[in-house]
Design an enzyme around this catalytic site. Structure first.
Site, mmCIF file in Angstrom:
data_model
loop_
_atom_site.group_PDB
_atom_site.id
_atom_site.type_symbol
_atom_site.label_atom_id
_atom_site.label_comp_id
_atom_site.label_asym_id
_atom_site.label_seq_id
_atom_site.Cartn_x
_atom_site.Cartn_y
_atom_site.Cartn_z
ATOM 1 N N ASN A 1 0.710 -1.353 0.061
ATOM 2 C CA ASN A 1 0.072 0.518 -0.078
ATOM 3 C C ASN A 1 0.488 0.850 -0.032
ATOM 4 O OD1 ASN A 1 -2.306 1.751 0.536
ATOM 5 N ND2 ASN A 1 -3.168 0.605 2.074
ATOM 6 N N ASP A 2 1.608 1.160 0.807
ATOM 7 C CA ASP A 2 2.185 3.304 0.850
ATOM 8 C C ASP A 2 3.554 2.297 0.700
ATOM 9 O OD1 ASP A 2 0.417 3.223 3.066
ATOM 10 O OD2 ASP A 2 1.932 2.508 4.686
ATOM 11 N N VAL A 3 4.070 1.554 -0.038
ATOM 12 C CA VAL A 3 5.170 1.859 -1.405
ATOM 13 C C VAL A 3 4.791 2.013 -2.573
ATOM 14 C CG1 VAL A 3 6.595 -0.086 -0.133
ATOM 15 C CG2 VAL A 3 5.171 -0.815 -0.985
#
Lengths: 477, 95
Positions: free
Chosen positions: A403-405
């Site tokens: 998600n964040d990456v």
């Protein structure tokens, strides 16, 4: 006996350093841990054989062969060793990060308690000022890292959320000053007593309690991609604390091995922070979660979803696919299935590669370990810099539980808490398939623009069952 | 035994060595190496054993006992977890 123990520690220290050095290359890594293990065993055996080595807490009361305290020592070894062996053996690979955090924290606790005995017994204060300074500094670092590592473990294990309360930063500042003041009082116990009407042992005890509390509080608000840096920081600082206590108990093996870990761990922490384009201060002082809460505004948008079979067919007829694995892959234990799927695609002539973000998952290199377990060859795995330029010419980016990456807000949205962190540009691929369990946000709580993109299709479901369905439909093609 | 500036020199050289050891490590080994270095600082067990072997009185014995328990967990857990991680690399290399 003195000479035998001297030589024993010397060889043991050499083996530990050699082991660490061999662990930093894939070819020799497996031998490395065995070398280090032999070194550790030798050091322990030597200590058993000659417990009076250069150290004299109470030289007249050194444990003997027919001493009940020998049973105490063996009992302590069993009490610590057996649960650790058992838990280390049986934890699934997904939970290894928190296991590293907890074993690490216990090492910090051990360094702090060594200092505690030295301080309570008064032995640390017998000669000069150097020893108390070193002992208390090691105790402080060890205690803070102990408290912090336990919190890191509890958070990763999902047994603890981040409680929010106002003025946390002020509380942390006050606690930091309190720890420093108590540390000074503990270094000069005799000159402290005129000001504080309290026995020295109470000052020292409060010092330890406040230091552990500080470690707990500074770790509580940290989450998301920052957690690996936190664990690494504690690993390095505990190495230093061990080195410091090595000076206190006059043990060269502890001094050398502890300091080497301190320096190596410090560099590793720096490398990871750099990969995330975040400074040390940002990670430790920013209220990461608080900012994230404010950004989830805006009109409700829709995600476009897709069936696993359709996604599989699209991939089968494309030329190139880049797989972006994340924590969801580890949770679902889908790495073997994923490798099966990739091999099926390869048989159909699709060029498949893996893009691994340095902080994907919950630890640096978490994904690399996971893919290695499944048997994915090294040369299919690329890191951020190698592969980011290839996304625009790639047909499909398959994002699995990451998600964040892959959040493009890190490039575009200056208000986002993850702004500036290098990401994998999966959104630039011609098509993006995202396998995800639900519609929620990632570990950091930040909304992900990628999921709403015009070229993105969401494949909802547990990674393992989705990949299974994909394999099924590929076999039927 | 080790005192004053000798200690500082040892500290400096050792720190450089630690820095050099890790500076060429590939990303793929970051987690195992962190776990491995976690095991190496388990050498704190030696200190905990020394203290427990000479402790006197309930307070000292209790704290030193806890110290050995914690240090042993660090050593044993650190070794088992690191060994398991690196095992995967081996099975991979053969294929």
């Amino acid at each position: 006996m003195e000479l035998v123990s001297e030589v024993g520690y010397f060889i043991a220290t050499g083996l530990l350093i050699l082991g660490l050095q061999r662990m930093s290359s894939p070819r020799t890594a497996r031998g490395g841990i065995v070398w280090a293990g032999i070194g550790m065993l030798l050091a322990v055996v030597v200590t058993f054989g000659y417990p009076a080595h250069s150290y004299s807490l109470h030289p007249e009361s050194v444990v003997g062969l027919a001493d009940w305290r020998l049973g105490l020592i063996v009992g302590a070894l069993a009490l610590g060793g057996i649960p650790a062996w058992w838990s280390g053996r049986r934890v699934p690979i997904t939970e290894m990060p928190q296991m590293v955090a907890i074993y690490n924290g216990l090492g910090g606790g051990a360094a702090a308690t060594i200092a505690a005995v030295e301080m309570y017994s008064g032995h640390a204060y017998l000669t000069g000022l150097t020893l108390p300074i070193i002992a208390v500094t090691g105790a402080m670092v060890g205690s803070i890292a102990f408290g912090g590592s336990i919190v890191a473990f509890l958070k990763l294990q999902g047994w603890m959320m981040s409680p929010r309360f106002p003025g946390r930063r002020a509380v942390n500042l006050i606690l930091t000053l309190a720890v420093l003041a108590l540390a000074v009082c503990s270094i000069f116990p005799s000159s402290a007593s005129p000001f504080i009407r309290m026995p020295v042992i109470w000052i020292q005890t409060i010092f330890f309690i406040v230091a552990v509390a500080l470690g707990v509080l500074i770790t509580l608000p940290i989450g998301g991609a920052d957690m690996p840096v936190v664990i690494s920081t504690y690993n390095a600082s505990i190495g230093l604390a061990v080195g410091f206590e090595g000076f206190v108990v006059h043990n060269p093996a502890m001094i050398i091995a502890g300091t080497v870990v301190g320096a190596a761990g410090g560099l590793l922490t720096y490398l990871m922070a750099t990969a995330m384009n975040r400074s040390f201060g940002e990670i430790w002082l920013s209220e990461f979660g608080d900012v994230a809460l404010a950004t989830g505004e805006g009109a409700p948008r829709t995600m476009q979803s897709m069936e696993p079979s359709d996604a599989a067919a699209t991939m089968a007829y494309s030329e190139s696919v880049i797989v972006v694995p994340g924590y969801g892959l580890a949770v679902a234990q889908a790495q073997h299935k994923l490798w099966d799927l990739v091999q099926l695609l390869q048989n159909k002539g699709v060029r498949v590669r893996f893009a691994v973000h340095p902080v994907a998952g919950r630890m640096p290199g978490h994904m690399s370990v996971l893919l290695a377990e499944a048997g994915v060859p090294y040369d299919l795995i690329s890191d951020l810099e190698e592969i980011n330029g290839d996304f625009p010419t790639t047909d499909v980016a398959l994002v699995i539980g990451a998600n964040d990456v892959v959040n493009p807000a890190a490039r575009t949205d200056k208000t986002s808490p993850i702004y500036g962190m290098p990401i994998l540009n999966a959104d630039q691929a011609r098509q993006v398939f995202v396998i995800k369990r639900g519609r929620g946000t990632g570990f950091s709580g930040v909304e992900n623009e990628l999921f709403f993109g015009p070229n993105t299709r969401m494949v909802f479901g547990d990674a393992r069952s989705v990949i299974n369905q994909m394999i099924q439909s590929l076999r039927e093609l | 035994m080790i005192s004053g500036f000798t200690a500082l020199y040892i500290f400096m050289v050792t720190a450089f060595a630690g820095y050099e050891i890790i500076s060429r490590v590939p990303v793929i080994l970051h987690t195992p190496l962190m776990s491995g270095s976690n095991f190496v600082h388990g050498i704190v067990l030696v200190g905990a054993l020394l203290v427990l072997a000479q402790a006197r009185g309930t307070l000292e014995l209790t704290i030193a006992f806890i110290s050995v328990v914690m240090a042993t967990s660090n050593v044993v857990g650190g070794y088992v977890v690191t060994e398991r991680m690196l095992e995967m690399f081996k099975s991979k290399g053969k294929e």
